[in-house]
Design a protein around this motif. Structure first.
Motif, PDB file in Angstrom:
ATOM      1  N   GLY A  34       0.827  -1.206   0.000  1.00 37.31           N
ATOM      2  CA  GLY A  34       0.000   0.000   0.000  1.00 37.31           C
ATOM      3  C   GLY A  34       0.860   1.254   0.000  1.00 37.31           C
ATOM      4  O   GLY A  34       0.600   2.203  -0.744  1.00 37.31           O
ATOM      5  N   PHE A  37       2.354   1.828  -3.411  1.00 38.59           N
ATOM      6  CA  PHE A  37       1.376   2.441  -4.331  1.00 38.59           C
ATOM      7  C   PHE A  37       1.182   3.922  -3.995  1.00 38.59           C
ATOM      8  O   PHE A  37       1.125   4.762  -4.894  1.00 38.59           O
ATOM      9  CB  PHE A  37       0.028   1.711  -4.258  1.00 38.59           C
ATOM     10  CG  PHE A  37       0.009   0.383  -4.960  1.00 38.59           C
ATOM     11  CD1 PHE A  37       0.494   0.252  -6.253  1.00 38.59           C
ATOM     12  CD2 PHE A  37      -0.509  -0.750  -4.338  1.00 38.59           C
ATOM     13  CE1 PHE A  37       0.483  -0.972  -6.913  1.00 38.59           C
ATOM     14  CE2 PHE A  37      -0.525  -1.980  -4.987  1.00 38.59           C
ATOM     15  CZ  PHE A  37      -0.030  -2.091  -6.274  1.00 38.59           C
ATOM     16  N   ARG A  38       1.089   4.232  -2.696  1.00 37.32           N
ATOM     17  CA  ARG A  38       0.879   5.645  -2.313  1.00 37.32           C
ATOM     18  C   ARG A  38       2.078   6.510  -2.725  1.00 37.32           C
ATOM     19  O   ARG A  38       1.918   7.649  -3.147  1.00 37.32           O
ATOM     20  CB  ARG A  38       0.581   5.764  -0.808  1.00 37.32           C
ATOM     21  CG  ARG A  38      -0.866   5.360  -0.464  1.00 37.32           C
ATOM     22  CD  ARG A  38      -1.197   5.534   1.000  1.00 37.32           C
ATOM     23  NE  ARG A  38      -0.607   4.508   1.825  1.00 37.32           N
ATOM     24  CZ  ARG A  38      -1.148   3.292   2.042  1.00 37.32           C
ATOM     25  NH1 ARG A  38      -2.303   2.974   1.502  1.00 37.32           N
ATOM     26  NH2 ARG A  38      -0.539   2.412   2.795  1.00 37.32           N
ATOM     27  N   MET A  55      -7.618   1.812  -5.964  1.00 36.63           N
ATOM     28  CA  MET A  55      -7.585   2.075  -4.512  1.00 36.63           C
ATOM     29  C   MET A  55      -8.765   2.946  -4.079  1.00 36.63           C
ATOM     30  O   MET A  55      -9.359   2.717  -3.037  1.00 36.63           O
ATOM     31  CB  MET A  55      -6.261   2.741  -4.130  1.00 36.63           C
ATOM     32  CG  MET A  55      -5.084   1.785  -4.259  1.00 36.63           C
ATOM     33  SD  MET A  55      -3.485   2.603  -4.225  1.00 36.63           S
ATOM     34  CE  MET A  55      -3.244   2.856  -2.481  1.00 36.63           C
ATOM     35  N   VAL A  61      -5.493  -3.707  -6.818  1.00 34.95           N
ATOM     36  CA  VAL A  61      -4.754  -3.362  -8.038  1.00 34.95           C
ATOM     37  C   VAL A  61      -4.445  -4.706  -8.733  1.00 34.95           C
ATOM     38  O   VAL A  61      -4.202  -5.704  -8.051  1.00 34.95           O
ATOM     39  CB  VAL A  61      -3.457  -2.601  -7.655  1.00 34.95           C
ATOM     40  CG1 VAL A  61      -2.651  -2.241  -8.882  1.00 34.95           C
ATOM     41  CG2 VAL A  61      -3.792  -1.356  -6.821  1.00 34.95           C
ATOM     42  N   GLY A  87       0.775  -6.483   3.483  1.00 30.83           N
ATOM     43  CA  GLY A  87      -0.212  -6.186   2.432  1.00 30.83           C
ATOM     44  C   GLY A  87       0.029  -6.951   1.146  1.00 30.83           C
ATOM     45  O   GLY A  87      -0.730  -6.800   0.187  1.00 30.83           O
ATOM     46  N   ARG A 162      -6.029   8.881   5.033  1.00 31.51           N
ATOM     47  CA  ARG A 162      -6.066   8.259   3.709  1.00 31.51           C
ATOM     48  C   ARG A 162      -7.427   8.446   3.041  1.00 31.51           C
ATOM     49  O   ARG A 162      -8.451   8.336   3.689  1.00 31.51           O
ATOM     50  CB  ARG A 162      -5.763   6.769   3.843  1.00 31.51           C
ATOM     51  CG  ARG A 162      -4.302   6.479   4.039  1.00 31.51           C
ATOM     52  CD  ARG A 162      -4.039   5.060   4.431  1.00 31.51           C
ATOM     53  NE  ARG A 162      -4.730   4.068   3.601  1.00 31.51           N
ATOM     54  CZ  ARG A 162      -4.522   2.755   3.706  1.00 31.51           C
ATOM     55  NH1 ARG A 162      -3.643   2.292   4.577  1.00 31.51           N
ATOM     56  NH2 ARG A 162      -5.170   1.914   2.946  1.00 31.51           N
ATOM     57  N   ASP A 164      -8.872   6.425   1.190  1.00 27.77           N
ATOM     58  CA  ASP A 164      -9.656   5.178   1.163  1.00 27.77           C
ATOM     59  C   ASP A 164     -10.038   4.711   2.568  1.00 27.77           C
ATOM     60  O   ASP A 164     -10.426   3.571   2.745  1.00 27.77           O
ATOM     61  CB  ASP A 164      -8.918   4.079   0.387  1.00 27.77           C
ATOM     62  CG  ASP A 164      -7.559   3.722   0.985  1.00 27.77           C
ATOM     63  OD1 ASP A 164      -7.077   4.450   1.871  1.00 27.77           O
ATOM     64  OD2 ASP A 164      -6.984   2.703   0.565  1.00 27.77           O
TER      65      ASP A 164
END
Ligand code: AMP
Length: 216
Positions: A34, A37-38, A55, A61, A87, A162, A164
């Motif tokens: 995660g 990706f961020r 996301m 993904v 993750g 976040r 999400d």
């Protein structure tokens, strides 16, 4: 030989917090899919743009790009001694790819702590969660507050919530977890690698349980 630990658990169980603490205590690299990706989203890469579209909806993904990203990260020098994977894997195809990847490096998944908590707690914990901009250190306004509101204790960077972590997206992420990631619990249990850890305790107590279980 290198040691690879996979941390499993639903969103909000405390995986990220524990992965970060454990990595420091047992001196392994911490790889959070995660966070990677961020980072890509923040750096406005093509992968970041693609990942964000999934996301934001609370979906996973696609496996291909996720596996390629982890392969690249795990090949770096700081992972020579092994890593704590936080993750990843999240699907059977990812678990399969990980096994093959580690075999290439002459290693394997050594242990899979599975941090559990019931759904009402997961939703309560993801609401009020915040992370630091610089390194993704995780806090919670109620359960694990920073010393100074809005500021990371460790590196002084600003804390943010976040996108999400809304109730709606978290509910979807929990559903996706049960549908796509739960099969890995059975898979690693069957391999004798799963270690169940009660995530509904203080951060310190969960860390102690993890360290005690990993020692065995
Ligand atoms: P996390 O920070 O682990 O809660 O992950 C946040 C989001 O990143 C997830 O809801 C997914 O959209 C994406 N993500 C993280 N890890 C993976 C993975 N292993 N496979 C697919 N998507 C992932």
């Amino acid at each position: 030989m290198a040691t690879y630990i996979v941390l499993l658990g639903p969103p909000g169980a405390g995986k990220g917090t524990q992965a970060e603490i454990l990595a420091g205590k047992i001196n392994l690299a911490h790889i959070s899919s995660g966070d990677l990706f961020r980072e890509n989203i923040q750096n406005q890469t093509e992968l970041g743009r693609l990942a964000k579209s999934y996301m934001d909806k609370g979906e996973l993904v696609p496996d291909g790009v996720t596996i390629a990203m982890i392969r690249e990260r795990i090949s770096l020098q700081d992972c020579e001694g092994g890593a704590i994977l936080d993750g990843f894997p999240r699907t059977p195809a990812q678990a399969d790819a990980l096994e093959k990847m580690l075999a290439e490096f002459g290693g394997q998944v050594n242990a899979v702590p599975y941090v559990t908590a019931e759904e009402s707690i997961l939703i309560e914990r993801t609401g009020g969660r915040c992370s630091c901009r610089a390194h993704g250190h995780i806090y919670h306004k109620k359960f694990n507050p920073p010393k100074q509101p809005g500021v990371c204790d460790i590196d002084g960077s600003a804390l943010y919530e976040r996108d999400d972590d809304t109730v709606e997206t978290v509910t979807k992420r929990i559903r996706v977890y049960f549908e796509q990631t739960m099969p890995l619990v059975a898979y690693y249990r069957q391999l004798g690698k799963l270690i169940e850890i009660n995530g509904v305790q203080s951060v310190e107590q969960v860390t102690n349980d993890l360290l005690a279980a990993l020692k065995k």
